[in-house]
Design an enzyme around this catalytic site. Structure first.
Site, PDB file in Angstrom:
ATOM      1  NE  ARG A 224      10.630  18.472 -18.975  1.00  0.00           N
ATOM      2  CZ  ARG A 224      10.312  17.215 -19.923  1.00  0.00           C
ATOM      3  NH1 ARG A 224      11.281  16.199 -19.674  1.00  0.00           N
ATOM      4  NH2 ARG A 224       9.658  17.368 -20.987  1.00  0.00           N
TER       5      ARG A 224
ATOM      6  CG  ASP B  14       8.089   8.318 -22.889  1.00  0.00           C
ATOM      7  OD1 ASP B  14       9.406   8.090 -22.708  1.00  0.00           O
ATOM      8  OD2 ASP B  14       7.603   9.465 -22.556  1.00  0.00           O
TER       9      ASP B  14
ATOM     10  CG  ASN C 162       7.227   9.235 -18.812  1.00  0.00           C
ATOM     11  OD1 ASN C 162       7.873   8.230 -19.299  1.00  0.00           O
ATOM     12  ND2 ASN C 162       7.890  10.586 -19.231  1.00  0.00           N
TER      13      ASN C 162
ATOM     14  CE1 TYR D 190       5.520  17.448 -21.238  1.00  0.00           C
ATOM     15  CE2 TYR D 190       4.768  17.439 -23.643  1.00  0.00           C
ATOM     16  CZ  TYR D 190       5.505  17.810 -22.522  1.00  0.00           C
ATOM     17  OH  TYR D 190       6.284  19.028 -22.530  1.00  0.00           O
TER      18      TYR D 190
ATOM     19  CG  HIS E 234      -1.893   1.199   1.439  1.00  0.00           C
ATOM     20  ND1 HIS E 234      -2.612   1.413   2.573  1.00  0.00           N
ATOM     21  CD2 HIS E 234      -2.149   1.940   0.350  1.00  0.00           C
ATOM     22  CE1 HIS E 234      -3.043   2.480   2.188  1.00  0.00           C
ATOM     23  NE2 HIS E 234      -3.325   2.912   1.122  1.00  0.00           N
TER      24      HIS E 234
END
Lengths: 141, 141, 141, 141, 141, 141, 141, 141, 141, 141
Positions: free
Chosen positions: I109, I30, I133, I131, I22
């Site tokens: 970022r 990517d 990820n 973008y 948890h």
């Protein structure tokens, strides 16, 4: 460094000497011996000759009094005119520590190499004498 | 053993010497120096004194001609009456290989120890002289 | 980099050369040789041809003057019209370092491969000449 | 060896190049650079100069078109009269592969060293030119 | 990712392909093949079919033009009515890269398994076609 | 087992003792001390009390004659009525080997624990006496 | 230390005892036995005699009630006048834990050594009695 | 823990189950089986009985529908009056997952042990029933 | 391969998913993300896009229903005109598995990169969208 | 399996329990706790609940009678209506083994997590009760 132990004995070497038991063998290999390719365990002592190291080791390591020969040498190859004066030094050191003045077995080259492969450890020295490789068989305390 | 290289130089030591670059430092530690606890990389040369080993190493390793001092010694502790005759041996060997006759920086004990921790490698010798530890800074070829 | 040692000799390669003893063998394998699958110990020298590397190695490594042939080549396969001009280069380099101008043994492909498997180490080069693999047997100092 | 890939690129090097992502940096270090002590990951290319290797690498590795400078050089130390003709070779190779003819950032020595410590990998070459160390920043595909 | 190399080729896979030499074999194993228990070196390509991967690999890996059959398949077990349409895909890809339209040797199941155990590496794919395992023999460059 | 060395000293322990240098510290920890969580290097001596082991060790290990206190103990916690008769045994053994009959520094619990974390090695014994942990500082030979 | 377990049992030893299954064998080797060279797994108990350790182990380890002999000893060599009083101690301890008062098989030296090589683990003690090596075969719970 | 997977399946166990291929075998060993000495890969499931674990595993692992017997048991030793009620539990679980109600091969003890040594992995449980060891042969998906 | 689990999930990936607890986070990176330099644990899924893999993972991995945002994306850089159509795919997959249709946090970022460094593992995909990820936070079962 | 030790205690777990010393802490983590990311040493006990395991452990492990609280629980988060009936089970087991019926300290979530990171080991169970994580502090024997 420890009290009463020669500084030629490295931490790895004393650990190996202590791990060995009755009947295990240690090889003191000269500077040209193919030690790394024949050793189960390799301890390097670069820059040292064998006689001083042999004496340092025998002050710690008991030799096998039960065995007919507690030490083994590599016999001079047939036809090789080489002399082996270092054997006299070995004999004196062995006699002093084992009380046996005829302790050396001589083995032909290939048999000697095969025995090295089964030894507990090989100590790679820089001894430059000919036919200077030496096998020592550990005894009991 | 290899042609033209002293047999005091072990396979591990020559590998370390070759891996080092400009500005990396090598420590030749005496027999009582706490080498294992201070070294990033440890090379053992048990049973050897430093002067012979220093000469062997300097025949291979270029010293840093750009640095003000390519070598460092540990300064005698305040109040300690010890003499350091081995420094003269070091000076002669260093001069022969670096062409510099005043190449030594002297550092206080703690600063010396801290510098050892950043060195590329420490060579553990059995040198018995006092204040015999030595740092060598590698130069360029 | 060290004084007097070619920068084609990597830290791993010089360590291997120094560890080898009398009778241990080194293989200089060409760029297509299955080096990784046949080597006990693999040293990569990508991008290099064999002749320069051979010369660099022989300036350090003594060849076995006792052996009938201190070098071995892989014989041209029966029926293969390939020429082997690189052998002349090898012969000149070997002669310069060993003083023996007929030092080469020629072995059939499979026997050569089997011998490589027992060699101390294989150096993977990018040599592009045909039948360019070479075995060197270390001698004594 | 693989089709279309220079044999100067070793298996370890191509694996490292492929693992790198956008913004990761690769250092091509000259023969005197302290590569082993500054590298997170070290790839050795002993015996090779940087220009050929740089070209081989840039045929595979995209450079960071987003960054103001996709390459970094070590600035000539203040007062050092050294010339840096190799930078022109680098510029030509970089321009050919990145389409940018002013891609180089110049950094002072210490800042350059610190950046090397954070690079993804350092390639240790034997380049002998002065101020020849080079950082390449990977871009996207 | 690198320029000109399929992103199905992982860093580990390209390293293995590059390490292989003439005569070393690569196995493309289907999703049910016991790859982990039969591989000397295992490279996983989970989730991928073999034809695309085979094409990606052959764009890098030269096949053995000297061998009678540069590829090997597992023969359909006696009595098994299975069809093997994927072999046609393999044939087209192989022909495109090797210029040989009959390059496949067929081996019985047990002989095929034994050959896999000696292969340089096994690539574990998720190919779901029947009798889809494929051995590729590397050639020269 | 080796001549003249107690069989309570294991191969790992003697290696550690020999690796230590001037100023490195060894901890003899009692059976309840959290040795594994506080040790940089851990040597187990299960089933042994400290006094015999201390005597065995001091027959090999020189203590630091330069330090004001070559040994350190953990002070009895404020308010704890515990007695520490084992300290007398330690004093006698230390005096016999170091010639100093007041060699012990006493440290508060937390400071003692912190010092243990910097020690070269911790020897985990089964000593059952209270406040029996002991630090020994190595000297020179 | 744990409740109800002798402090002679080290963490490594109890792990090994617990991993063993029905029919796996444990060797208690005396101080001169070549334990390190004959053991698949080695557990050191330096400084301890065998009887106390044997009793500690048997309070945890069930012996093989199915086997004709759950214990094995090395037979006195022919012609050796040695007495083996320690066997009576072993017999009493074994009887107490296994309920079998004739549990010992006697084996000739070489057969004993060979059996040790196949044992699950060897415990290296410092027992000094003659012919004191002992093999214990684990049973079921 | 993951959705839909029993928490008795550990991360190591599911990795092993997934790595296995067609024909690879998994052993569920009871609490007294010498698992550590017979396993190529060992996964411990201490404290668990086999039936629940068998059901958990078969909900993930396909059994070999091609094999005459996808499961193997150890035959009751000749003369042993032991009953094997757990086999009925195994039969019910196997039938539910494989649709085969006679899937069990019975093997003599030594043959069973030899087969275990070749299995892909052994799962060490704490099952206490007699003759409860079970081999499962993986099928295809 | 296992029943009911996508063959895109490799043995290493399922092990990592199962080990997570948890609050532990998984990154789907990517094809251009510097995964190897930012990951505590790296799992490679070369050749795969993220959406299919995301769906496969979420069929096994519970997302954190307690967290305000169980998923995180990297915000479009200021001034970058890029569109992010893949986010809609992510939203649909996330909504299907978590029942939350606004589960995404957007991070700048650098903050995103820092969070990746603390994630339990990074999965290196070959996703080519911009973008793309994605961070997933594991919930409870 | 060993006499008198629960088969829920694995070889790795008993080794860890024995290595711990006075003041070292053990965490019994529930099935959703992020054990792998917070543990210095991780022992998995998949498929087991905590109460039985806690009792098994406390029959071996002495708890710290000196500490005000030898056990620690994670306090219910502010606003969370969850009940914690498992705490009563823990209290009964703790009281039986430590003779202290108020031994529990309650810690806020973050403080609890930080303390786990310093614990000697974390045992990953599959306990499904809420707020079931438990820290045990080892005492002396």
């Amino acid at each position: 460094m420890l009290k009463g132990i020669s500084n030629r004995i490295s931490p790895d070497l004393i650990k190996v000497l202590m791990e060995m038991g009755h009947g295990d063998e240690l090889v003191l290999a000269d500077g040209n011996f193919p030690a790394a390719s024949h050793a189960k365990r390799l301890v390097r002592c670069d820059g040292h000759a064998i006689p001083e190291l042999m004496a340092d080791i025998l002050s710690l390591l008991p030799v096998d009094a039960n065995a007919k020969h507690a030490f083994a040498l590599m016999k001079v190859d047939p036809g090789d005119p080489a002399e082996t004066p270092i054997w006299e030094q070995y004999r004196a050191i062995a006699a002093e520590h084992s009380g046996n003045d005829q302790p050396f077995e001589q083995m032909e080259r290939q048999a000697f190499y095969d025995r090295v492969k089964n030894a507990y450890a090989v100590v790679a020295t820089s001894e430059s004498a000919l036919y200077a490789n030496l096998i020592i068989r550990k005894g009991v305390i």
